[in-house]
Design an enzyme around this catalytic site. Structure first.
Site, PDB file in Angstrom:
ATOM      1  N   ALA A   1       0.826  -1.198   0.000  1.00  0.00           N
ATOM      2  CA  ALA A   1       0.000   0.000   0.000  1.00  0.00           C
ATOM      3  C   ALA A   1       0.865   1.255   0.000  1.00  0.00           C
ATOM      4  CB  ALA A   1      -0.917  -0.027   1.217  1.00  0.00           C
TER       5      ALA A   1
ATOM      6  N   ASP B   1       3.079  -4.314  13.614  1.00  0.00           N
ATOM      7  CA  ASP B   1       2.399  -5.168  12.626  1.00  0.00           C
ATOM      8  C   ASP B   1       3.021  -6.568  12.674  1.00  0.00           C
ATOM      9  OD1 ASP B   1       0.565  -5.782  10.646  1.00  0.00           O
ATOM     10  OD2 ASP B   1       1.684  -4.840   9.010  1.00  0.00           O
TER      11      ASP B   1
HETATM   12  N1  LIG Z   1      14.872  -7.477   3.643  1.00  0.00           N
HETATM   13  C1  LIG Z   1      14.026  -8.211   2.908  1.00  0.00           C
HETATM   14  N2  LIG Z   1      14.442  -9.385   2.387  1.00  0.00           N
HETATM   15  C2  LIG Z   1      13.614 -10.128   1.628  1.00  0.00           C
HETATM   16  N3  LIG Z   1      12.359  -9.790   1.306  1.00  0.00           N
HETATM   17  C3  LIG Z   1      11.888  -8.626   1.790  1.00  0.00           C
HETATM   18  C4  LIG Z   1      12.685  -7.780   2.611  1.00  0.00           C
HETATM   19  N4  LIG Z   1      11.953  -6.686   2.948  1.00  0.00           N
HETATM   20  C5  LIG Z   1      10.753  -6.848   2.358  1.00  0.00           C
HETATM   21  N5  LIG Z   1      10.703  -8.017   1.662  1.00  0.00           N
HETATM   22  C6  LIG Z   1       9.557  -8.517   0.872  1.00  0.00           C
HETATM   23  O1  LIG Z   1       8.777  -7.420   0.447  1.00  0.00           O
HETATM   24  C7  LIG Z   1       7.454  -7.495   0.974  1.00  0.00           C
HETATM   25  C8  LIG Z   1       6.949  -6.120   1.378  1.00  0.00           C
HETATM   26  O2  LIG Z   1       7.802  -5.531   2.330  1.00  0.00           O
HETATM   27  P1  LIG Z   1       7.245  -4.873   3.672  1.00  0.00           P
HETATM   28  O3  LIG Z   1       8.368  -4.188   4.358  1.00  0.00           O
HETATM   29  O4  LIG Z   1       6.489  -5.904   4.430  1.00  0.00           O
HETATM   30  O5  LIG Z   1       6.277  -3.753   3.084  1.00  0.00           O
HETATM   31  P2  LIG Z   1       4.701  -3.482   3.192  1.00  0.00           P
HETATM   32  O6  LIG Z   1       4.606  -2.291   4.089  1.00  0.00           O
HETATM   33  O7  LIG Z   1       4.287  -3.187   1.792  1.00  0.00           O
HETATM   34  O8  LIG Z   1       4.048  -4.707   3.775  1.00  0.00           O
HETATM   35  C9  LIG Z   1       7.566  -8.475   2.133  1.00  0.00           C
HETATM   36  O9  LIG Z   1       6.350  -9.158   2.337  1.00  0.00           O
HETATM   37  C10 LIG Z   1       8.651  -9.428   1.667  1.00  0.00           C
HETATM   38  O10 LIG Z   1       8.131 -10.404   0.794  1.00  0.00           O
HETATM   39 MG   LIG Z   2       4.569  -6.096   5.225  1.00  0.00          MG
END
Ligand SMILES: Nc1ncnc2c1ncn2[C@@H]1O[C@H](COP(=O)(O)OP(=O)(O)O)[C@@H](O)[C@H]1O
Ligand SMILES: [Mg+2]
Length: 204
Positions: free
Chosen positions: A7, A118
């Site tokens: 989002a 979260d």
């Molecule tokens: N450091 C990381 N290493 C691997 N995958 C990541 C990492 N950070 C985020 N992701 C991937 O990206 C997705 C979205 O990141 P996230 O920080 O959870 O953002 P959002 O706020 O959109 O949920 C995660 O669900 C994961 O699949």
């Molecule tokens: Mg997330």
């Protein structure tokens, strides 16, 4: 390569000085005034980066912050699977150890004064060695209040099966000692409040 568009942010992989990195780039919201939007994104990015750095400095299993670039956070890539997808997979194995680790990791974050905001299986990554990592500090804060800590527990409670939550909670309690007991006490109060509220809604 884009991993996911949430989002708030676009998330994609990048090589940075030979390091496998992930870029989390907060994108513009068209409905927000441009100037205000820039300020909000900058502020949230800085806050998320600050909390990630605090967590990894404290020894919590979180991706390492590499740099902040405009409204993007650049961090180490964790090769693994989201716990949420492991839970929904057909050949679901016993994930007891994973929930134990998740409880220990949350206790660690709380001991550093960080509430995650979260803490659900969708924001936990399990790497190839079975180590659990916390990601997504976009809703995190460093307020140190038992109420916020208790809400982290409550969100996990509502996201998983009872048995899994018990495994998670036992480790949380074991690792967080007396400060953890205060959080559990607060959690019970929150749940009582909720029960009381829904009952009073029904009888109103
Ligand atoms: N450091 C990381 N290493 C691997 N995958 C990541 C990492 N950070 C985020 N992701 C991937 O990206 C997705 C979205 O990141 P996230 O920080 O959870 O953002 P959002 O706020 O959109 O949920 C995660 O669900 C994961 O699949
Ligand atoms: Mg997330």
């Amino acid at each position: 390569m884009e991993i996911m568009e949430g989002a708030e942010a676009k998330v994609y992989r990048e090589r940075l000085l030979g390091i496998d990195a992930v870029v989390k780039d907060r994108v513009r919201k068209a409905y927000r005034n441009e100037e205000l939007d820039r300020e909000i994104r900058e502020e949230r990015t800085k806050k998320e980066a600050r909390i990630m750095a605090l967590a990894s400095r404290g020894g919590a299993a979180v991706p390492m912050l590499l740099m902040v670039r405009g409204n993007a956070i650049v961090m180490t890539y964790i090769k693994g699977e989201l716990l949420s997808s492991m839970l929904s997979s057909a050949h679901r194995r016993n994930l007891g150890d994973i929930f134990v680790q998740a409880g220990g990791l949350l206790a660690k974050l709380h001991s550093l004064g960080i509430n995650h905001g979260d803490y659900t299986p969708a924001n936990l990554l399990v790497d190839g060695s079975g180590v659990v990592w916390a990601i997504d500090f976009g809703l995190s804060d460093t307020g140190n209040s038992d109420e916020e800590f208790a809400l982290d527990l409550l969100l996990m409670k509502r996201s998983v099966k009872k048995r899994e939550y018990v495994q998670f909670l036992n480790q949380y309690v074991e690792k967080s000692g007396s400060s953890g007991s205060a959080v559990i006490k607060r959690l019970k109060e929150i749940e009582m409040r909720g029960r009381y509220q829904s009952r009073s809604l029904l009888t109103a």
